[in-house]
Design an enzyme around this catalytic site. Structure first.
Site, PDB file in Angstrom:
ATOM      1  N   THR A  94      58.918  41.643  57.979  1.00 15.47           N
ATOM      2  CA  THR A  94      57.553  42.045  58.367  1.00 15.47           C
ATOM      3  C   THR A  94      56.577  40.884  58.176  1.00 15.47           C
ATOM      4  O   THR A  94      55.683  40.664  59.002  1.00 15.47           O
ATOM      5  CB  THR A  94      57.121  43.279  57.541  1.00 15.47           C
ATOM      6  OG1 THR A  94      58.016  44.348  57.843  1.00 15.47           O
ATOM      7  CG2 THR A  94      55.697  43.709  57.845  1.00 15.47           C
ATOM      8  N   TYR A 147      57.857  39.780  48.699  1.00 13.87           N
ATOM      9  CA  TYR A 147      56.447  39.990  49.053  1.00 13.87           C
ATOM     10  C   TYR A 147      55.662  38.692  48.854  1.00 13.87           C
ATOM     11  O   TYR A 147      54.972  38.230  49.765  1.00 13.87           O
ATOM     12  CB  TYR A 147      55.892  41.102  48.174  1.00 13.87           C
ATOM     13  CG  TYR A 147      54.463  41.508  48.464  1.00 13.87           C
ATOM     14  CD1 TYR A 147      54.141  42.242  49.603  1.00 13.87           C
ATOM     15  CD2 TYR A 147      53.442  41.195  47.570  1.00 13.87           C
ATOM     16  CE1 TYR A 147      52.837  42.642  49.848  1.00 13.87           C
ATOM     17  CE2 TYR A 147      52.128  41.596  47.807  1.00 13.87           C
ATOM     18  CZ  TYR A 147      51.829  42.313  48.945  1.00 13.87           C
ATOM     19  OH  TYR A 147      50.534  42.714  49.187  1.00 13.87           O
TER      20      TYR A 147
END
Ligand code: NAD
Ligand code: UDP
Length: 310
Positions: A94, A147
């Site tokens: 993503t 992340y």
């Protein structure tokens, strides 16, 4: 002024839903692109009869083709540690493939594009408070890395699209944000503590509770995002509330505001949990004329009211 068409990826999430509301209130046409991984239709239900609002169920790791877009806010990415760690490879996709797709869409439309980056790019910081020129202290192969490193790579991609394709980009580094529309079970500290306090359950502090964070209320952040998009600034710019407090102090504040009979219990501190975090916001003040105005008690009370009603 001509009505703008603004795409918000991640628009059904916590921050995205507030941003969509603000953009609709300013009479823009809003396309909310979201795969509903952590977002929810409930967050955007209020806009469903608004002709200026369109929801598209789409995963940004797949290309998205659309014309006539003026601005893109790229918010799509799970933000809470339990969510982004539940499928770490997807989180990296993503933040990289997804970001390339959004940058490609901006390039095709000659649209401005803003990236929701994060204070996590500073990792477990050795400099305090954190200024934008600090390059961070990030573990590249820990549980948080998908992340932290994903978001760092996203910043790199944004800068490279600016250098190679002269794209009009903006990068904001968001510090811990809270408010209504946070997901109940996302494991973040504010939602956990409030729900535990409202149920008179034990409040779970990880570690000894001396680690600090600086919490900004959602309305302040949305104002900063809008100001950034309107500005000439590229960033990165920190958006956060510089008032820092320990998790122990936060727990006590929540207990007091909810009149709760909860006890505090201590659990193991997750790996690589940053010890301190506080933004230096002098750049946001000078370039955007922005500073947070909602104090913690007011913001927490509004969030408590939301969790009480939902
Ligand atoms: P959130 O999880 O509530 O919202 C993220 C949204 O993105 C959700 O609606 C989710 O369904 C959607 N999404 C995730 N992966 C997607 C994909 N591949 N394709 C399409 N949609 C996808 O989180 P949030 O708190 O609203 O965070 C929004 C953004 O702000 C994120 O990029 C996050 O990294 C950043 N941010 C948030 C905070 C914070 O404290 N909330 C702090 C720093 C940065
Ligand atoms: N935390 C805690 N109890 C909880 C949830 C989180 O003590 O029930 C701690 C967590 O270890 C971290 C801080 O609160 O030190 C903020 O956690 P959060 O997941 O909200 O955000 P982040 O760590 O990404 O800043």
């Amino acid at each position: 002024m001509k009505k703008k068409t603004i795409l918000v990826s991640g628009g059904a999430g916590f921050i995205g839903s507030h941003l969509c509301e603000r953009l609709l209130n300013e009479n823009n046409k809003v396309i909310c692109l979201d795969n509903l991984f952590t977002g929810s239709l409930k967050n955007i239900e209020v806009f469903k009869n608004d002709n200026n609002f369109e929801f598209v169920n789409h995963d940004i790791t797949k290309p998205y083709y659309r014309d006539c877009i003026d601005e893109i806010y790229n918010l799509a990415c799970p933000a809470s540690p339990i969510h982004y760690q539940s499928n770490p490879i997807k989180t990296v996709k993503t933040c990289t493939i997804g970001v390339i797709n959004m940058l490609g869409l901006a390039k095709k439309n000659n649209a401005k594009i803003l990236q929701a980056s994060t204070s996590e790019v500073y990792g477990d910081p050795e400099i305090h408070p954190q200024k934008e020129d600090y390059n961070g202290n990030v573990n590249p192969h820990g549980y948080r890395s998908c992340y932290d490193e994903g978001k760092r790579c996203a910043e790199t991609l944004f800068m490279d699209y600016k250098r190679e394709h002269s794209l009009n980009i903006k990068i904001v580094r968001i510090f811990n944000t809270y408010g209504p529309n946070m997901t109940k079970n996302d494991g973040r500290v504010v939602s956990n503590f409030i729900l535990q306090a409202l149920n008179n359950d034990n409040i779970t502090i990880y570690g000894d509770g001396s680690q600090t964070r600086s919490f900004q209320f959602i309305d302040d952040l949305v104002e900063g995002l809008i100001k950034m998009m309107k500005s000439d600034s590229v960033g990165p710019i920190n958006l956060g509330n510089p008032i820092e407090l320990s998790m122990k102090d936060l727990a006590n504040k929540v207990i007091k505001l909810t009149n709760s009979s909860s006890d505090i219990i201590y659990k193991e501190l997750p790996e690589d949990d940053p010890k301190r975090r506080r933004p230096d916001i002098s750049l946001a003040k000078s370039t955007l004329d922005w500073k947070p105005i909602v104090d913690l008690e007011t913001g927490l009370q509004e969030t408590i009211n939301y969790f009480t009603q939902s």
